[in-house]
Design a protein around this motif. Structure first.
Motif, short mmCIF file in Angstrom:
data_model
loop_
_atom_site.label_atom_id
_atom_site.label_comp_id
_atom_site.label_asym_id
_atom_site.label_seq_id
_atom_site.Cartn_x
_atom_site.Cartn_y
_atom_site.Cartn_z
N GLU A 1 -42.47 -8.55 -23.97
CA GLU A 1 -43.41 -8.62 -23.52
C GLU A 1 -43.55 -8.51 -21.95
OE1 GLU A 1 -45.30 -8.84 -26.82
OE2 GLU A 1 -46.41 -9.22 -25.14
N CYS A 2 -44.69 -8.35 -21.24
CA CYS A 2 -44.97 -8.38 -19.86
C CYS A 2 -44.46 -9.62 -19.25
CB CYS A 2 -45.96 -8.02 -19.17
SG CYS A 2 -46.06 -7.67 -17.43
N VAL A 3 -45.17 -10.97 -19.79
CA VAL A 3 -44.99 -12.23 -19.48
C VAL A 3 -44.36 -12.87 -20.50
CG1 VAL A 3 -45.93 -14.19 -18.29
CG2 VAL A 3 -46.79 -11.92 -17.53
N GLN A 4 -43.37 -13.35 -20.53
CA GLN A 4 -42.60 -14.08 -21.76
C GLN A 4 -41.39 -15.35 -21.06
OE1 GLN A 4 -40.42 -11.10 -23.80
NE2 GLN A 4 -39.33 -10.29 -22.00
N THR A 5 -41.35 -16.37 -22.08
CA THR A 5 -40.27 -17.31 -21.83
C THR A 5 -39.22 -17.33 -23.02
OG1 THR A 5 -42.04 -18.40 -20.61
CG2 THR A 5 -39.98 -19.67 -21.22
N SER B 1 -37.75 -4.38 -20.45
CA SER B 1 -39.02 -4.25 -19.70
C SER B 1 -40.08 -3.54 -20.80
CB SER B 1 -38.82 -3.24 -18.64
OG SER B 1 -38.22 -2.09 -19.19
N PRO B 2 -41.19 -3.89 -20.63
CA PRO B 2 -42.21 -3.36 -21.58
C PRO B 2 -41.98 -1.60 -21.70
CG PRO B 2 -43.13 -4.80 -19.93
CD PRO B 2 -41.77 -4.64 -19.45
N ASN B 3 -42.13 -1.47 -23.16
CA ASN B 3 -42.15 0.02 -23.46
C ASN B 3 -40.79 0.39 -23.62
OD1 ASN B 3 -44.87 -0.09 -23.37
ND2 ASN B 3 -45.21 0.51 -21.10
N TYR B 4 -39.66 -0.06 -23.14
CA TYR B 4 -38.28 0.48 -23.11
C TYR B 4 -37.95 0.97 -24.23
CZ TYR B 4 -33.53 1.06 -21.95
OH TYR B 4 -32.14 1.37 -21.52
N GLU C 1 -46.64 -6.17 -12.49
CA GLU C 1 -45.29 -7.48 -12.29
C GLU C 1 -45.28 -8.13 -13.44
OE1 GLU C 1 -45.67 -9.56 -8.57
OE2 GLU C 1 -44.21 -10.79 -9.11
N CYS C 2 -44.23 -7.90 -13.99
CA CYS C 2 -43.83 -8.34 -15.55
C CYS C 2 -42.57 -9.52 -15.38
CB CYS C 2 -43.14 -7.43 -16.55
SG CYS C 2 -44.59 -6.19 -16.87
N ILE C 3 -42.73 -10.56 -15.55
CA ILE C 3 -41.88 -11.83 -15.74
C ILE C 3 -41.14 -12.33 -16.91
CG2 ILE C 3 -41.65 -14.05 -14.63
CD1 ILE C 3 -43.75 -13.49 -12.79
N VAL D 1 -36.86 -13.24 -14.16
CA VAL D 1 -36.46 -12.08 -14.08
C VAL D 1 -37.81 -11.27 -13.80
CG1 VAL D 1 -35.17 -9.90 -15.10
CG2 VAL D 1 -34.34 -12.20 -15.39
N ALA D 2 -37.91 -10.85 -12.48
CA ALA D 2 -39.33 -10.16 -12.31
C ALA D 2 -39.08 -8.37 -12.26
CB ALA D 2 -39.81 -10.64 -11.04
N LEU D 3 -39.95 -7.83 -12.96
CA LEU D 3 -39.98 -6.30 -12.59
C LEU D 3 -41.25 -5.91 -11.89
CD1 LEU D 3 -39.37 -3.13 -13.06
CD2 LEU D 3 -40.41 -3.44 -15.22
N SER D 4 -41.34 -5.14 -10.85
CA SER D 4 -42.49 -4.99 -9.86
C SER D 4 -42.73 -3.30 -9.86
CB SER D 4 -42.22 -5.76 -8.48
OG SER D 4 -43.59 -5.47 -7.87
N SER D 5 -43.67 -2.90 -10.13
CA SER D 5 -44.15 -1.57 -9.95
C SER D 5 -45.06 -1.18 -9.02
CB SER D 5 -44.17 -0.79 -11.37
OG SER D 5 -45.21 -1.19 -12.02
N ASP D 6 -45.16 -0.22 -8.44
CA ASP D 6 -46.46 0.29 -7.55
C ASP D 6 -47.24 1.10 -8.25
OD1 ASP D 6 -44.94 2.47 -7.44
OD2 ASP D 6 -44.39 2.35 -5.50
N GLU D 7 -47.93 1.76 -7.74
CA GLU D 7 -48.97 2.61 -8.54
C GLU D 7 -48.80 4.17 -8.34
OE1 GLU D 7 -49.10 1.28 -5.37
OE2 GLU D 7 -50.53 2.00 -4.06
N TYR D 8 -47.50 4.48 -8.29
CA TYR D 8 -46.89 6.03 -8.09
C TYR D 8 -46.06 6.47 -9.17
CZ TYR D 8 -49.45 5.85 -3.66
OH TYR D 8 -50.30 5.74 -2.80
#
Length: 1746
Positions: free
Chosen positions: A1632-1636, A1646-1649, A1658-1660, A1723-1730
Motif C-alpha cells: 500500500e502507499c500508506v501502511q503500518t 513500493s506500490p506496483n512493484y 509520497e508513500c509511507i 520508510v518514505a518513497l518520494s517521487s516527482d512529476e517526471y
C-alpha cells in the motif's frame, strides 16, 4: 684512512672478534670479581660476591654480563663471601688489603674527644692504584678558605689533620684539615697510608671515606696538581707531539688534582680526533674521580668545556693503529666549589627543568645554589626563565609607565640574584638578573653553563622556574693559510721548498704550488670584514710543526690588535700565559708584522729574524722583519725551552724552516644591544656576492625587559624552495621560525622575547648580493592584552576581566602580528566598539617606514586592513581593571599570494578613481592592487570594469577580485563583452592580476564607494548553477518583521554576462504616504539599487510582481521605522543571460510603446536573437497587440518565433506564421515580461510590429481558482503573508469520478469567531459538498492538524475576509482518495469485543465521523491475558484539554482514565493492566475529523509458576514461565554452566523479559555471561554486566538461554519471565502507499512493484515492533530514479519519534541493509512529476536491542 688501510683494519677487527682474541688471555672479555658493602657497620661482617664482566685490552671497561656468558669464556674462580676487616673500627691502627673498603675515624660516627695518632694502611695488588673518596670530613681547626694565599699543607701544620701519602711514589703526600665537601684522592702506586692526628681539646673530629681500585697508570702518564689561585687558565694538556699529529696505539692518562675547595674546569680549545661511530677508534675519556661521572669524545667538535664535580679528574687518551689527527689542546683552571646544598643540580640531559629552592613557596634566606648544565660538545644551550621574581634593590612605586617610550627604572642593586655564565666564554657571556622579570631567555655559545642563585638575609620572594634545551652547533671552520715564508738559514731546506719533487716533505696545509717562497693572501689587507675568530702561528722544522701560538678575540680586530696578551689562548711557553708581567714589551704581545713588503732598517739585520722569545727580540737583533724582499731571506728563531724569556744568554734557541699564519673565520656573531641602540647584521661579501657554502649562526640577545626589531634593508638570495640558500629566523621564546629566500622587500621580524636566532646557509651553486638588516631594541609589553603572534592565522579578542589592583590606571596594549616575510597580513574585525575619550587612539600600524597607520574608533561594522609588510601592530589604551568600554573581535590571516617580487599598490576609494591593466607587461609577473576605505567611513567599494579583454581563455592570465573581510572572491580569465560591476561586502578589495607575457590583455575600470550596513543585517546571494534560482525574505518572515531595521541589505551578484530577475511573490509592508502631489515610501520600504542605474523604492501591500536589473549586481535594501510592522516579503531571484548583440534588445519601462523585429519592415537576418524586457510597476499587467506578424510558420513555432513570458506567473506564449488583418493579443498576469525573438538559418521574413500597454490588475480574478489534479495545494491570498481585507475567494476542487477528497490543513489561522454569537461571522472558510450537505461546514480561528474527508469527488471552498482584521491565512493539501472499504454512515457504535485480537474504528472512517456521537467499545478477553491496544491512524479535533472531541480509555484494574485528542503521527499504543479495557468516543456539534482505526491483541500475563534455573539443562514446552540464575536473588555459584531450551509450537516466538540482570562485566563477555539463541540456525546474542530491565525476542519458535560463570567473581544474577507469542504463518508482502506493519517480521514494497511506481507520490510505510527491540530492513530489490543528490525521487528512513533521518537513497542497488536505532521507523518513497522506476522490495525482522 685510505680504502686499503680501512679494509685491512676492518678485517683485523672481524678476525679478533670472531676468534675471541684478547691481549692477555686470548679472549675479548673476562669475568671479574667485585664485592659489595659489608653486612655490619664500621666495615664489619661479610661481603658478598658480585660477578661483573670486563672487556680486555688497554681500554678495559665494564660491559653487560651477556658478553662473558658467550661459549669459551672461563668461569670466575672466587669465593661467594669473604670477611670484612677483622679489625674493628674502634681500633686506631688498621690495615686494608681488599680491593674496596671503608675508611673511618675511630668510633665512627661518634665524635672523637681522645687525643689520637692513627694510621690506616691500604695495600692492594701491584697492578692497581687506590682511589679514596671522602664522603664526610669534619675536623676542627684552621680552615683553608680563611687563610688566603696559603696552601693546604701550610695551613694544616698543627692541630687536627689527615695526611695521605703514596708509600711508593713520594710525590703524592697531601694534608687536609678543617671541614671539606666530598673529595677524592688517587695514588700512583698500590700502597697508601692515611695518618689521622687529633688534638684532645677538639671533639668534633671525624671522617668517612670509601676506597676502590683502578688499574695502574700507563707509561704515558702525567700527574698535575693545581695549587694556583689565579683566575686565568693555569695550564694546558696537549696530545702527544702537538702541534704535530699524535701517534698510533697511544694509551695516555692525565690526572689533575686540586684542593677540596675547588673543582676543575677544562677548556677544549681544539679537539680533532679520528671520527668513528660510538668512538670505537681514537677517543678521549674524561672522568670525575669522586662521582665517577665520565664522558667519551671523538671526532672534530667546536670549542667546549667540561667541569668536574669535585677536586680531581682524570683524562684518558686512547688511539688505535689507523689514522692520526692533530689532536687536542685542553686548558684547565680551578673554580670555587659552591657550598654544599641539597638544591645543587648537575644536569646532562639535552632538555630539563629546575626551580629555585622550595618553589612555589618562597626561597630561603642566605642561600647559594648552583645549577650546572652540560650537554654534548656539538650543542649549545637555550635557557628559558618562565617565572622570575627575586628581591630587587629598587624602590619603584609605579614599575611601568603608561607610555611605551618609557622603560622600567633600572635596578640599583641585586641583593638576591641569578648569575648565568657560559663556562667556555665566561669572559664575554655572563649576565646577572634580579627583581621581577617577565618570561625571558638566555642563550649560551658553548655546551656548558653555570646558573648561580644567591639570596641575602632580608626578604624572600617566590623565586623562579626554568627550562632548558640544547641546539645543534655548527662544526668548526677550516683553518686558512694567509701568510707563509721560508727561512734562509739552511740551503737544503730552501731547495726542498722550491723543488716541486719534494712537495711531500712539508705538511700540505702550508704548501702552495703558486708561491714557492713568500705567500701573502689578499685577506691580510683588511681583517675587520672577514669574521676572524682565531689565529694560529706555526713554526715548522724539517717538516714537523715544532711550535704554535693561538689567539682568540670576541670581535674582528685589525692586524695589530689581534696579538695582544689577553687574546693569547695557547702558548707552549709558561711565561707567556699571563698578562700581569712587568716591562713595556711584555704587557702587549705583538709580532714584528708588516702589511707591505719591506726590510730591516738596521744594518745588522742583513737577514730578517723572527723570535718567539719576545723579551729578547730588540736586545739581540733589533727590529728585523720576518717578511723580506729578494735582497735576503729571514731567519725564524724560537726558544726550545718551556719558557720564552730565558734565552738572553743565547742558549735554548732553535731555528725553524717555515713560518706560517693561519686564520679560522666564520660568520657566527653574538649581538648584544645593551650597550648600543642599534647594530647591523649582514652577510659577508666577496666581490659583492655572499660566500658559498656559508654556515652562519647569529644570536641577538637583550635584557629581559626588551624585545628585538630586525628590519631588512636589503635581501636578495637564491630563489627556490629555501633548501639551497636561505636565512632562518627563530624567535627563541616562542619557538616560531621562518625560513626565507629569494628577493624580499619591506621585511621585518619582531621577537616576542629578548632573544633571536638567525641562521644563514648557502650552498656551492650560485651567489647573490645577500642581506643587510638593522637590529634595534624595543620595550617588551608586560600587559596581558599584549602579545606577539606568529601563526599564519589567529584571533585577537579584547580581554575583559577585572585585574586585582588598588586603583585605576592606563595600560598600553600592543599586539604584533607577524607572518612569513613573503606574505602580507589581512586583519579582519568582525566586531568593533571603542568608546574611550581619555585615550581615543586605537591604531593599526604597518612596520614599513612609508606606510601610514590608521586610527579607528566608535562602533564600526566589520572591516579589514591589509599590511604592506609582513608585520602589523595593533595598539590601544586599556583602562585597568575593567575594559568593557572596548569590545573587539578580530581574526588575522596571511595572504601567501602576494609575493615580494610582485607589484603592489594601494588606493583609497574615498575619492573615486580609475585603474587599468595595460596591454603589455615586461615579464611574467603578478600585480596586486588593494582598494580600500577607512573603516570609520562605513562604506563599501564598488568596482566598475568597463573593458576586460584577454586573448586566451586558458586562465594562465587572469584577474581575481577578493573581499578581504568575507573572503568572497571571483576570478575572470575570459574576455567580457558587457561592462560589469563587483561590489564588496566590506571596506577593502584585493585585485590580483596574473600576466602571461604571451597573451594580450586590457583592463580599464573605475572605483567608488557606497554606504553599507551592519553584517548581521547583510546577506550575499549568488548561484552556482545559473539555471537555478534563489530566494530571500524580510527578517523573521513569515512572521512580522521587527521595527527600526536600518538597513537590511541583500547583495545579489551574477556573472558579468548576466542580469538579475527578482520576483516578489509576497509583499506586505507599511503603506505609502499619499499627498496631493505624490506617493512616497517614507516608513518601511524596499530599495532596489541596480549598481549601474538609480535605485527604485517599493512599499505597501502588493500582489506578486517582478523586477529586472540592467547589470550583473543588485543591492536590495530593506528599512523599517518604529511604527507599523507587517509580514514583509518573500522574493526569488534568477539570472538571465545578457545578449552579446545589444542592437535588438532593450528595457521598456513606459506605460505604452511599440517594439518590432530587427530591420522591420524589411526582412530580419538569419540567426538573430533579440531580448525585450517590459517592466511595469507592481500591481500592473501588460497588454500586447501584434499589429503585423510575418515569421516563418511552424506548428510549434520551433524555427523562427517571438515568445512572451510572464516572469512572475510563468505564463508563456510563442508566436509565428503570418497574421495581418486581425491583431493578435496577449496579456500578462503581472508587471514583468520577457520577450525573445529568434531566427534560424533557413528563411527570412518581414518580422513583426507590436504595441504594448500597461494596465491595472483585477484583484478578484486571481481569487477564483479551479483545481483538477489528483493532489494539490490551496492557500489563502498572499500566504504566508497576511491575506488582504475585504475579499472573497472561491476554490473548486474536482477529482476523478468514483473517488473521494481528503483535505489536510497544514496551516490554518484566520480571525477568530464572534464571541457574542459563537459563530464565524467575520473571516471564515466555508466547505461545501454539493451532494452531501451534512458535510458542509464553516470554520475560522486557529486549527492544528485538522483533516476533513469529503465523500464526493467535488468540493467548493469559499474564503471570505471582512474589512477590519487580517491573519496569516491557510494552506491546505488535498488528495484524491479511493472510496473502497468506506462504510455507510452509521449512528450506532457500541461494540462488545471478546476475541483475542480485533479491530474497530470511528463511524464513517476514513471519512469524517458524524457530529454529536458517543460510542463505547468494551474489550474483554481471557483472564490470563492483558490487552495491547494500537491506534493508527488517530485524528480527532484538537483542544488543549480535549473538551470537544476525544477518545477516553478506561483501565479500571490499573486505575487509569485518560482522554486523547488531536492528531498522532505515530501509532498510539496502550497496555492494559488485566484482561478488560473500556474505550469511549465523543464528538461535539462542530469540526469533525477522520477519527481512528484501532486494533488490539492479547498478551499472556506473567504467572506465579515455579522459577526454573536450568542447571545443568532443561527443556520447556509451556508458553509462559519464570527463569533465573541459581540462588537468585543471592549471588550465583562459581563454575556453572546452565541451559534452558524453550520449544514452542509453530508460528510462535519467545519473548523474554529480564526484570533483573547483574553479571560480572567484561568488554568481550568472556567471564560470566548469558547467551540467547534462536534455534535452529538463528541469531545469537551474548550479554553480561549490569543492565536495566529489557526484552529479547527470538526469530524462531525454539529459543535457548545459556548461562556460564567462571572460577572468580559472582554477582546477583538474573530473573526473567518468558511467554510464547503467536505470529502469522504467512505474512504477505504489503505494498500500500500508506501502511503500518506491526508484525515482528514481514515484507513490503513500493506500490506496483516490480512495475513502476506512480509519479508525484509520497508513500509511507510505518513499521512498529515491541519496545526494547530494533528493526533490520533488508532491501532485496532497489531501482529509483538517480540524481547525484537524490533530489528527484528517493527513499528515506526516519527514526520515530526522534525524527532522525537516514541519507536519501536513489539509483539502483542489488541488496543492502538498514538497522534502526529504535523500535519504530517510517520508510518514505518520494517521487516527482517526471521519471518513474521499479521502486523497491524489502523485508524486515525484529532484533533485540540489548
Amino acid at each position: 684512512m685510505g680504502f686499503i688501510q680501512l679494509l685491512l683494519f676492518t678485517l683485523a677487527l672481524v678476525y679478533s672478534h670472531t676468534n675471541g682474541y684478547s691481549h692477555t688471555n686470548g679472549y675479548s672479555h673476562e669475568w671479574g670479581a667485585e664485592y659489595g658493602e659489608c653486612s655490619a657497620p664500621c666495615n664489619g661482617g661479610i661481603e658478598f660476591l658480585n660477578r661483573v664482566c670486563y672487556s680486555t685490552g688497554i681500554d678495559r671497561q665494564k660491559v653487560a654480563v651477556t658478553y662473558c656468558e658467550a661459549p669459551g669464556i672461563p668461569e670466575l674462580v672466587a669465593a661467594e663471601t669473604r670477611p670484612c676487616n677483622a679489625e674493628p673500627c674502634s681500633m686506631c691502627n688498621r690495615k686494608y688489603t681488599r680491593e674496596t673498603g671503608v675508611l673511618t675515624s675511630p668510633y665512627w660516627p661518634e665524635k672523637n674527644a681522645i687525643q689520637q695518632f692513627c694510621r690506616l694502611q691500604i695495600t692492594v695488588a701491584a697492578t692497581k692504584r687506590v682511589l679514596i673518596a671522602f664522603e664526610k670530613f669534619i675536623l676542627e681547626g684552621l680552615q683553608l678558605h680563611s687563610n688566603v694565599g696559603l696552601t693546604e699543607a701550610k695551613v694544616c701544620t698543627c692541630g687536627n689533620l689527615v695526611e695521605i701519602s703514596d708509600k711508593i711514589s713520594d710525590r703524592r703526600i697531601s694534608s687536609y684539615c678543617g671541614t671539606k665537601q666530598p673529595f677524592s684522592w688517587i695514588s700512583e702506586s698500590n700502597v697508601v697510608q692515611l695518618d689521622f692526628v687529633t688534638d684532645m681539646n677538639l671533639v668534633f673530629n671525624r671522617f668517612k671515606a670509601t676506597y676502590s681500585t683502578i688499574d695502574t697508570a700507563p707509561t704515558c702518564y702525567k700527574f698535575i696538581e693545581i695549587t694556583s689561585d689565579k683566575k686565568l687558565r693555569q695550564g694546558f694538556i696537549t696530545s702527544a707531539n702537538f702541534p704535530d699529529n699524535y701517534d698510533n696505539s697511544l694509551n695516555c692518562e692525565y690526572v689533575i688534582h686540586a684542593d677540596p675547595l675547588h673543582r676543575i674546569v677544562f677548556y677544549f680549545d681544539q679537539f680533532n680526533l679520528e671520527p668513528s661511530t660510538g668512538c670505537t677508534a681514537d677517543k678521549l675519556v674524561i672522568e670525575d674521580l669522586f662521582s665517577r661521572r665520565s664522558e667519551t669524545y671523538c671526532g672534530i667538535v667546536p670549542q667546549f668545556s667540561w667541569m668536574s664535580d669535585s677536586n680531581e679528574a682524570r683524562i684518558h687518551f686512547l688511539t688505535d693503529d689507523s689514522q692520526t689527527y692533530e689532536g687536542f689542546v685542553i686548558g684547565y683552571e680551578i673554580k670555587d666549589r659552591p657550598p654544599a646544598s641539597e638544591f645543587n643540580l648537575h644536569m646532562t640531559d639535552s632538555t630539563g627543568t629546575f626551580t629555585s629552592p622550595n618553589f612555589p613557596e618562597a626561597y630561603p634566606k642566605n642561600s647559594k645554589v648552583q645549577y650546572y648544565i652540560q650537554v654534548q660538545p656539538d650543542k649549545y644551550i637555550l635557557i628559558t626563565f618562565h617565572e622570575f621574581w627575586l628581591e630587587s634593590g629598587d624602590i619603584v612605586t609605579t614599575p611601568w609607565s603608561s607610555s611605551r617610550s618609557q622603560s622600567p627604572q633600572p635596578t640599583l642593586s641585586c641583593p638576591d640574584k641569578i648569575v648565568v655564565k657560559d663556562i667556555y666564554y665566561s669572559n664575554f657571556l655572563l649576565d646577572t638578573y634580579c627583581g621581577h622579570q617577565q618570561e625571558f631567555t638566555w642563550i649560551s655559545r658553548s655546551n656548558a653553563v653555570i646558573v648561580t642563585f644567591t639570596s641575602d638575609a632580608n626578604e624572600e620572594f617566590r623565586g623562579f622556574t626554568v627550562s632548558y634545551r640544547s641546539l645543534q652547533r655548527t662544526p668548526p671552520a677550516d683553518w686558512e693559510l694567509i701568510f707563509r715564508n721560508v727561512a734562509g738559514n739552511y740551503e737544503n731546506t730552501y731547495s726542498r721548498w722550491i723543488d716541486p719533487r719534494a712537495y711531500g716533505f712539508f705538511p700540505p696545509d702550508i704548501k702552495s704550488t703558486l708561491y714557492r717562497e713568500l705567500y701573502k693572501s689578499d685577506l691580510m689587507l683588511d681583517w675587520t670584514e672577514l669574521g676572524i675568530k682565531r689565529i694560529k702561528i706555526n713554526l715548522y722544522k724539517d717538516g714537523v710543526n715544532v711550535r704554535q701560538l693561538r689567539f682568540y678575540a670576541e670581535e674582528s680586530k685589525s692586524n695589530t690588535d689581534w696579538f695582544k696578551c689577553e687574546n693569547l689562548i695557547y702558548s707552549p711557553y709558561t711565561d707567556l700565559r699571563e698578562c700581569d708581567l712587568t716591562g713595556d714589551d711584555r704587557r702587549v704581545f705583538h709580532l714584528p708584522f708588516e702589511i707591505e713588503d719591506g726590510h730591516a732598517a738596521d744594518s745588522n739585520c742583513s737577514f730578517g729574524k723572527m723570535w718567539f722569545d719576545l723579551e729578547d727580540v730588540s736586545a739581540l737583533t733589533g727590529f728585523c722583519y720576518y717578511e723580506t724582499t729578494s735582497a735576503g731571506r729571514p731567519y725564524f728563531a724560537y726558544s726550545t725551552r718551556d719558557t720564552a724569556g730565558d734565552t738572553s744568554s743565547g742558549e735554548g734557541i732553535g731555528f725553524a724552516d717555515i713560518f706560517a699564519i693561519f686564520i679560522q673565520r666564520d660568520c657566527h656573531d653574538y649581538v648584544d644591544l645593551d650597550t648600543t641602540a642599534t647594530a647591523t647584521v649582514k652577510s659577508r661579501l666577496v666581490r659583492g656576492l655572499y660566500i658559498k657554502n656559508e654556515v652562519c649562526d647569529i644570536t641577538v640577545q637583550l635584557k629581559p625587559d626588551k624585545r628585538i626589531l630586525m628590519q631588512f634593508t636589503h635581501f636578495v638570495l637564491q630563489q627556490g624552495d629555501c633548501n639551497q640558500d636561505y636565512v632562518e629566523i627563530e624567535d627563541v621564546l616562542s619557538g616560531a621560525a621562518d625560513k626565507i629566500c629569494g628577493t624580499q622587500d619591506q621585511m621585518t621580524w619582531t621577537s616576542s622575547g629578548n632573544s633571536l636566532l638567525v641562521r644563514f646557509r648557502t650552498d656551492s651553486a650560485v651567489a647573490f648580493t645577500g642581506f643587510i638588516a638593522t637590529v634595534s631594541k624595543e620595550i617588551r609589553d608586560i600587559e596581558d592584552c599584549s602579545a606577539v603572534n606568529y601563526d599564519d592565522e589567529g584571533t585577537l579578542v579584547n580581554v575583559v576581566k577585572p585585574i586585582p589592583t588598588t586603583g585605576f590606571f592606563l595600560e598600553d596594549c600592543t599586539n604584533v602580528i607577524h607572518v612569513h616575510p613573503s606574505q602580507k597580513i589581512v586583519i579582519t574585525f568582525s566586531e568593533f566598539d571603542y568608546q574611550f575619550d581619555d585615550c581615543p587612539q586605537f591604531r593599526i600600524d604597518d612596520r614599513t617606514d612609508d606606510a601610514e597607520g590608521i586610527v579607528v574608533y566608535g562602533s564600526l561594522y566589520p572591516f579589514s586592513w591589509t599590511s604592506q609588510s609582513n608585520e602589523l601592530i595593533i595598539s590601544y589604551c586599556a583602562l585597568t581593571p575593567y575594559r568593557n568600554y572596548l569590545v573587539y573581535n578580530a581574526t588575522y590571516r596571511s595572504i601567501s599570494t602576494i609575493q615580494a617580487a610582485a607589484v603592489i599598490s594601494f588606493k583609497d576609494a574615498e575619492i573615486p578613481g580609475v585603474f587599468s591593466w595595460p596591454q603589455t607587461t615586461a615579464t611574467n609577473t603578478d600585480s596586486f592592487l588593494i582598494i580600500r576605505l577607512h573603516p570609520n567611513d562605513l562604506r563599501r567599494v564598488i568596482l566598475t570594469i568597463s573593458d576586460f579583454v584577454l586573448s586566451d581563455q586558458s586562465c594562465s592570465s587572469f584577474m581575481k577580485i577578493i573581499d578581504t573581510t568575507t573572503k568572497r572572491e571571483s576570478m575572470y580569465c575570459a574576455t567580457e563583452f558587457q561592462p560589469f560591476t563587483w561590489t564588496s561586502d566590506a571596506n577593502e578589495v584585493l585585485l590580483h592580476f596574473k600576466h602571461n607575457s604571451n597573451e594580450q590583455h586590457q583592463v580599464n575600470a573605475d572605483y567608488h564607494s557606497y554606504h553599507r550596513t551592519r553584517f548581521d543585517y547583510y546577506s550575499f546571494f549568488t548561484l552556482e548553477h545559473f539555471d537555478e534560482s534563489g530566494s530571500f525574505t524580510s527578517p523573521d518572515y513569515p512572521t512580522k518583521y521587527p521595527n527600526n531595521r536600518n538597513y537590511e541589505e541583500y547583495l545579489i551578484h551574477a556573472p558579468p554576462s548576466y542580469i538579475i530577475v527578482i520576483t516578489f511573490s509576497k509583499f506586505s509592508l507599511e503603506d505609502e504616504t499619499v499627498t496631493t502631489t505624490e506617493i512616497k515610501c517614507e516608513h518601511d520600504f524596499v530599495e532596489l539599487y541596480d549598481i549601474q542605474t538609480d535605485p527604485v523604492v517599493f512599499c505597501g501591500t502588493k500582489s506578486p510582481f517582478a523586477w529586472v536589473s540592467t547589470g550583473n549586481e543588485v543591492l536590495v535594501k530593506f528599512l523599517s521605522d518604529s511604527h507599523t510592522v507587517k509580514t514583509g516579503f518573500f522574493a526569488k531571484y534568477h539570472f538571465q543571460p545578457h545578449l552579446s548583440d545589444q542592437s535588438c534588445e532593450g528595457l521598456f519601462t513606459a506605460d505604452v510603446g511599440n517594439f518590432m523585429s530587427p530591420g522591420y519592415p524589411y526582412q530580419y537576418d538569419n540567426n538573430v536573437v533579440c531580448q525585450y524586457r517590459f517592466q511595469a510597476a507592481p500591481g500592473k499587467k501588460i497588454h500586447f497587440k501584434f499589429l503585423h506578424l510575418d515569421i516563418e510558420d511552424h506548428v510549434d513555432c520551433a524555427n523562427d518565433f517571438i515568445t512572451l513570458i510572464d516572469v512572475t506567473s510563468g505564463k508563456e506564449k510563442a508566436f509565428c506564421g503570418f497574421k495581418q488583418n486581425a491583431p493578435i493579443t496577449w496579456e500578462s498576469d503581472s508587471n514583468l515580461v520577457f520577450g525573445k525573438f529568434s531566427s534560424n538559418d533557413h528563411y527570412k521574413f518581414s518580422g513583426f510590429l507590436a504595441t504594448y500597454e500597461v494596465k491595472n490588475v483585477d484583484k478578484s480574478s486571481a481569487c477564483v481558482q479551479n483545481f483538477d489534479g489528483i493532489s494539490g495545494h490551496v492557500s489563502s491570498p498572499w500566504f504566508p503573508s497576511s491575506y488582504p481585507n475585504d475579499i472573497t475567494c472561491v476554490y473548486t476542487i474536482n477529482v476523478a469520478e468514483g473517488f473521494l477528497i481528503n483535505l489536510s490543513f497544514d496551516f490554518f489561522d484566520i480571525e477568530e469567531k464572534n464571541t457574542d454569537t459563537n459563530a464565524c461571522d467575520y473571516d471564515y472558510l466555508s466547505i461545501t459538498n454539493p451532494v452531501n450537505s451534512q458535510e458542509n461546514k464553516i470554520i475560522c480561528g486557529k486549527k492544528d492538524d485538522l483533516q476533513i474527508g469529503i465523500s464526493n469527488n467535488v468540493v467548493v471552498l469559499t474564503f471570505h475576509s471582512d474589512f477590519i482584521k487580517v491573519g496569516p491565512g491557510f494552506y491546505i493539501t488535498y488528495t484524491q482518495t479511493d472510496q473502497t472499504g468506506i462504510q455507510p454512515i452509521t449512528t450506532g457504535c457500541d461494540e462488545q469485543l471478546t476475541s483475542l485480537t480485533g479491530e474497530f474504528t470511528t463511524p464513517n472512517h476514513p471519512l469524517n465521523y458524524p457530529l454529536n456521537m458517543d460510542c463505547v467499545y468494551t474489550i474483554t478477553v481471557e483472564k490470563i491475558y492483558k490487552i495491547v491496544l494500537h491506534f493508527d491512524p488517530f485524528n480527532v479535533e484538537f483542544q488543549d484539554t480535549c473538551k470537544y472531541d476525544f477518545v477516553q480509555v478506561v483501565d479500571e484494574a490499573g486505575g487509569t482514565d485518560k482522554k486523547y485528542c488531536g492528531r498522532y503521527s505515530d501509532p498510539l499504543i496502550i497496555h492494559s493492566t488485566n484482561n478488560k479495557l473500556l474505550i469511549k468516543f465523543h464528538s461535539d456539534n462542530m469540526t469533525p475529523s477522520t477519527g481512528f482505526r484501532a486494533r488490539y491483541e492479547s498478551w499472556l500475563l506473567p504467572t506465579s509458576a515455579p522459577i526454573i534455573t536450568g542447571c545443568p539443562h532443561i527443556e520447556l514446552t509451556q508458553k509462559t514461565g519464570i527463569i533465573s540464575t541459581p540462588n537468585f536473588p543471592r549471588n550465583y555459584d562459581l563454575n556453572l554452566d546452565c541451559s534452558i531450551r524453550i520449544a514452542l509450537p509453530e508460528n510462535y516466538v519467545c519473548v523474554i523479559r529480564f526484570e533483573t540482570f547483574d553479571l560480572e562485566d567484561d568488554e568481550k563477555c568472556s567471564y560470566d555471561y548469558v547467551k540467547l539463541l534462536s534455534l535452529p540456525g538463528g541469531e545469537e546474542q551474548t550479554i553480561c554486566g549490569n543492565r536495566n530491565s529489557f526484552d529479547w525476542t527470538s526469530t524462531t519458535n525454539i529459543c535457548q538461554v545459556d548461562f556460564h560463570s567462571d572460577e572468580y567473581i559472582t554477582k546477583g544474577g538474573f530473573k526473567a519471565t518468558y511467554e510464547g507469542v503467536q505470529i502469522q504463518n504467512i505474512i504477505p508482502t504489503s505494498s500500500e502507499c500508506v501502511q503500518t506493519l506491526m508484525s515482528q517480521s514481514g515484507s513490503f514494497s513500493s506500490p506496483n512493484y516490480p512495475k513502476y511506481y506512480d509519479l508525484n507520490k509520497e508513500c509511507i510505510t510505518t513499521i512498529f515492533v515491541p519496545y526494547g527491540n530494533v528493526i533490520e530492513i533488508k532491501f532485496t530489490g532497489f531501482e529509483v530514479e538517480y540524481e547525484e543528490n537524490c533530489s528527484y525521487d528517493f527513499v528515506q528512513i526516519t527514526e520515530l519519534p526522534s525524527q532522525v533521518k537516514s541519507p536519501k537513497y536513489c539509483g539502483a542497488f542489488d541488496e543492502f541493509k538498514y538497522t534502526s536505532k529504535s523500535n519504530k521507523v517510517k520508510v518514505a518513497l518520494s517521487s516527482d512529476e517526471y521519471v518513474s522506476a521499479k521502486g523497491y522490495s524489502a523485508s524486515y525482522k525484529t532484533i533485540s536491542h540489548y
